[in-house]
Design a protein around this motif. Structure first.
Motif, short mmCIF file in Angstrom:
data_model
loop_
_atom_site.label_atom_id
_atom_site.label_comp_id
_atom_site.label_asym_id
_atom_site.label_seq_id
_atom_site.Cartn_x
_atom_site.Cartn_y
_atom_site.Cartn_z
N MET A 106 0.83 -1.21 0.00
CA MET A 106 0.00 0.00 0.00
C MET A 106 0.86 1.26 0.00
SD MET A 106 -3.18 -0.90 -0.02
CE MET A 106 -4.06 -2.45 0.17
N ALA A 107 1.93 1.25 0.79
CA ALA A 107 2.79 2.43 0.87
C ALA A 107 3.55 2.66 -0.42
CB ALA A 107 3.77 2.28 2.03
N GLY A 108 3.78 1.60 -1.20
CA GLY A 108 4.53 1.75 -2.43
C GLY A 108 3.70 2.17 -3.63
N ARG A 109 2.41 1.84 -3.63
CA ARG A 109 1.57 2.10 -4.81
C ARG A 109 1.57 3.56 -5.25
NH1 ARG A 109 -1.76 -1.95 -6.48
NH2 ARG A 109 -1.81 -3.80 -5.15
N PRO A 110 1.37 4.53 -4.35
CA PRO A 110 1.31 5.92 -4.81
C PRO A 110 2.65 6.49 -5.26
CG PRO A 110 0.24 5.64 -2.67
CD PRO A 110 1.07 4.43 -2.91
N LEU A 138 -8.32 -0.15 -0.43
CA LEU A 138 -8.39 0.20 -1.84
C LEU A 138 -9.81 0.25 -2.37
CD1 LEU A 138 -5.44 -2.03 -3.08
CD2 LEU A 138 -5.47 0.45 -3.05
N GLN A 139 -10.78 -0.10 -1.53
CA GLN A 139 -12.17 -0.15 -1.97
C GLN A 139 -12.88 1.16 -1.65
OE1 GLN A 139 -13.66 -3.59 0.08
NE2 GLN A 139 -12.53 -5.02 -1.19
N ARG A 140 -13.61 1.65 -2.60
CA ARG A 140 -14.34 2.91 -2.42
C ARG A 140 -15.69 2.62 -1.80
NH1 ARG A 140 -12.83 5.81 -8.21
NH2 ARG A 140 -10.71 6.41 -7.61
N THR A 141 -15.71 2.56 -0.49
CA THR A 141 -16.94 2.28 0.24
C THR A 141 -17.25 3.43 1.17
OG1 THR A 141 -15.66 1.10 1.93
CG2 THR A 141 -16.61 -0.22 0.17
N PRO A 142 -18.53 3.81 1.32
CA PRO A 142 -18.89 4.92 2.20
C PRO A 142 -18.79 4.52 3.66
CG PRO A 142 -20.86 3.88 1.35
CD PRO A 142 -19.70 3.20 0.66
N GLY A 143 -18.72 5.54 4.53
CA GLY A 143 -18.78 5.28 5.97
C GLY A 143 -17.52 5.60 6.71
N ASN A 144 -16.35 5.59 6.03
CA ASN A 144 -15.12 5.92 6.73
C ASN A 144 -15.05 7.43 6.93
OD1 ASN A 144 -12.10 6.92 6.40
ND2 ASN A 144 -12.05 4.90 7.34
N PRO A 145 -14.88 7.91 8.18
CA PRO A 145 -14.91 9.36 8.44
C PRO A 145 -13.85 10.12 7.66
CG PRO A 145 -15.07 8.12 10.49
CD PRO A 145 -14.74 7.13 9.42
N THR A 146 -12.63 9.58 7.64
CA THR A 146 -11.55 10.27 6.93
C THR A 146 -11.86 10.35 5.45
OG1 THR A 146 -9.94 9.51 8.56
CG2 THR A 146 -9.09 10.25 6.44
N ALA A 147 -12.24 9.21 4.87
CA ALA A 147 -12.53 9.18 3.44
C ALA A 147 -13.72 10.05 3.11
CB ALA A 147 -12.79 7.74 2.98
N THR A 148 -14.73 10.07 3.99
CA THR A 148 -15.91 10.88 3.73
C THR A 148 -15.56 12.36 3.70
OG1 THR A 148 -17.31 9.23 4.80
CG2 THR A 148 -18.22 11.43 4.55
N GLN A 149 -14.76 12.83 4.64
CA GLN A 149 -14.37 14.24 4.67
C GLN A 149 -13.58 14.62 3.43
OE1 GLN A 149 -15.27 16.72 6.79
NE2 GLN A 149 -14.22 18.01 5.28
N ILE A 150 -12.66 13.75 3.04
CA ILE A 150 -11.87 14.02 1.84
C ILE A 150 -12.76 14.02 0.61
CG2 ILE A 150 -10.10 13.05 0.33
CD1 ILE A 150 -8.95 14.50 2.66
N ALA A 151 -13.73 13.09 0.57
CA ALA A 151 -14.63 13.03 -0.58
C ALA A 151 -15.43 14.31 -0.71
CB ALA A 151 -15.57 11.83 -0.45
N VAL A 152 -15.86 14.89 0.41
CA VAL A 152 -16.60 16.15 0.38
C VAL A 152 -15.70 17.25 -0.17
CG1 VAL A 152 -17.65 17.94 1.80
CG2 VAL A 152 -18.18 15.55 2.23
N SER A 197 -11.25 5.97 -2.05
CA SER A 197 -10.94 4.88 -1.13
C SER A 197 -10.17 5.42 0.06
CB SER A 197 -10.11 3.82 -1.86
OG SER A 197 -8.83 4.34 -2.18
N ASP A 198 -10.01 4.57 1.07
CA ASP A 198 -9.23 4.99 2.24
C ASP A 198 -7.81 5.37 1.84
OD1 ASP A 198 -11.39 4.55 3.81
OD2 ASP A 198 -10.64 2.76 4.80
N LEU A 199 -7.17 4.53 1.00
CA LEU A 199 -5.79 4.82 0.62
C LEU A 199 -5.71 6.14 -0.14
CD1 LEU A 199 -2.87 3.89 0.63
CD2 LEU A 199 -3.31 2.67 -1.50
N GLU A 200 -6.66 6.41 -1.01
CA GLU A 200 -6.67 7.69 -1.71
C GLU A 200 -6.80 8.86 -0.74
OE1 GLU A 200 -8.63 6.86 -6.07
OE2 GLU A 200 -9.89 6.53 -4.31
#
Length: 496
Positions: free
Chosen positions: A90-94, A366-380, A387-390
């Motif tokens: 995961m750390a290497g992909r980006p 790597l999955q784009r699923t709703p509900g994660n607070p960090t991912a949700t804030q970034i998505a807004v 995804s979480d990694l994004e």
């Protein structure tokens, strides 16, 4: 120019420093809470050797199991590195492509990112290390420091000028700080924004021994940062007392230059490991693998059953090829006792199930699923589903931009945060197997050509980043042409 102070931090010191008396080395409650959650992920990152050193922490000794037999079992157990492999992957992909800055970045920033720590580390490699910390600990830290010029200015009798800094090669730099090192902090909100008022950071240094020409000694320190001053405390030889090294240095930056990026934030500077569930599954696999090894060891060796033999007769028996033994008891008998193998099969299936669970859990960031607070804030903020990694990568971009602004401020330059761009084209939106199957079907139906098919597979990590798809396609075409030429038959090849 005002004096600027910096303190080089080395490695983390993992002892708690909790001796009953509250000292500069005493961690706060939030740190102790996190340390309990850090323990397993950090040990798993150390691989088989670290798990063996942890011993009964993660591989309990069975009742009536002797210490010698337990040591043999512990030293023969090998860790399936699912957790570490996931973090490294995961750390290497980006960072398969270099980190870039926005078009309007100043020349100072463009030069700085080539060597961010004055040790030859570029921003791409440094960012990868920070993302690894985020995946292991749930956060990462780095300090933006400046060499200690206090004594130099005292010797010169004046403040350093920009020409002095240029001529002497003096400039700001990044120092990665492990979450294990940040043992205490205080903060407040100023104008709606969080502001650190104090941070305590442990570090250690290896120095030549005062009592031996060849020996070394480890010295422990705690650096205390406030917006006004920087203090360094050293541990005394009796381990109980701490003394301040010299006088506090003025922090002319006016703020604590510690950058923190969260993956699983709980509070100010507090976070939990985001892959904790995967860590527990990996520890369970470690235990069950040890059990399975012992079961198979027993199952591979059949046992002899003696009937009608006296103890002294059995004691004289030597088992092996070309050996004969017997006795005068007509009722005596010898049989071979073997296990049915059911326990072996059940254990193997259980381990396979655990591996599948770990593989599935490793894909979740790597999955784009709703509900994660960090991912949700970034998505807004980004107006898109991520995804979480994004989301971790987007947050890291902001943190690196903040760090670069600190670096410019130390130099007396305009502290405008540059735009940091980390590659986010690492695929996997809903699981590897399903996605690859969809792409394969598209290729079979002719919906995409061969070059696109190969490119999509490369994006998902199936091929090396060094693989040139265009070159591969050219080689395929050349091979096909060569094959066609070899199969072509001329009329001149036929006689008469």
């Amino acid at each position: 120019m005002a004096n600027r102070i910096g303190t080089q931090l080395l490695g983390p010191r993992l002892n708690s420093g909790d001796s009953g008396e509250v000292t500069v080395d005493t961690p706060i409650a939030a740190y102790n809470d996190m340390q309990e959650r850090f323990k397993l992920p950090v040990t798993l990152m150390g691989g088989t050797q670290a798990m063996r050193l942890a011993a009964q922490e993660y591989l309990p000794q069975m009742s009536r199991e002797t210490n010698e037999r337990y040591r043999d079992r512990l030293n023969s157990t090998v860790l399936y590195d699912a957790f570490k492999h996931t973090v490294d992957s995961m750390a290497g992909r980006p960072f398969g492509q270099p980190v870039q800055l926005g078009a309007n970045a100043s020349p100072f920033y463009m030069d700085f990112i080539q060597d961010v720590d004055l040790a030859g580390t570029d921003l791409t490699s440094f960012g990868r290390e920070l993302l690894s910390d985020m995946l292991v600990y749930g956060k990462c830290h780095f300090l933006v420091e400046y060499p200690n010029t206090y004594r130099l200015q005292s010797a010169l009798g004046r403040a350093l000028t920009m020409a002095d800094e240029r001529d002497l090669g003096i400039r700001s730099y990044f120092v990665r700080v492990s979450p294990d090192q940040v043992i205490g902090w205080r903060g407040d909100r100023v104008g709606g924004r969080e502001r650190l008022e104090q941070v305590r950071i442990r570090f250690s240094m290896i120095e030549p021994s005062a009592s031996s020409a060849w020996g070394e000694t480890e010295k422990n320190f705690v650096a205390v940062f406030t917006p006004e001053t920087i203090e360094v405390w050293e541990q005394a030889e009796n381990d109980d007392d701490w003394r301040m090294v010299d006088e506090p240095y003025p922090n002319t930056l006016g703020q604590i230059p510690l950058v923190t990026v969260y993956a699983n934030r709980q509070a100010l500077l507090k976070a939990y490991p985001p892959l904790e569930g995967l860590g527990y599954l990996n520890a369970k696999h470690w235990q069950q693998q040890s059990d399975q090894d012992q079961i198979e060891k027993v199952a591979r060796v059949p046992m002899l059953f003696f009937k009608g033999f006296a103890d002294e007769d059995i004691a004289a028996v030597e088992v092996g090829p070309y050996k004969l033994f017997g006795n005068r008891n007509s009722e005596s008998d010898i049989k071979m006792v073997e296990t049915s193998g059911d326990a072996v099969r059940v254990g193997r299936e259980s381990l396979k199930d655990l591996v599948e669970q770990m593989e599935s859990m490793a894909m979740q960031p790597l999955q784009r699923t709703p509900g994660n607070p960090t991912a949700t804030q970034i998505a807004v903020d980004a107006a898109q589903n991520v995804s979480d990694l994004e989301s971790y990568v987007m947050l890291l971009e902001r943190g690196l931009g903040q760090g670069l602004a600190f670096a410019a401020a130390w130099q007396g330059l305009p502290a405008e945060e540059p735009e940091v761009k980390i590659n986010q084209d690492f695929g996997f939106t809903f699981g590897a197997e399903k996605e690859l199957a969809e792409i394969r079907e598209d290729y079979k139906m002719g919906a995409i050509d061969q070059q696109t098919y190969l490119w999509e597979r490369k994006r998902r990590g199936l091929y090396s980043e060094d693989m040139d798809i265009s070159e591969v396609m050219e080689n395929i075409e050349n091979d096909a042409t060569a094959s066609l030429d070899a199969d072509t038959v001329s009329i001149d090849d036929f006689p008469g």
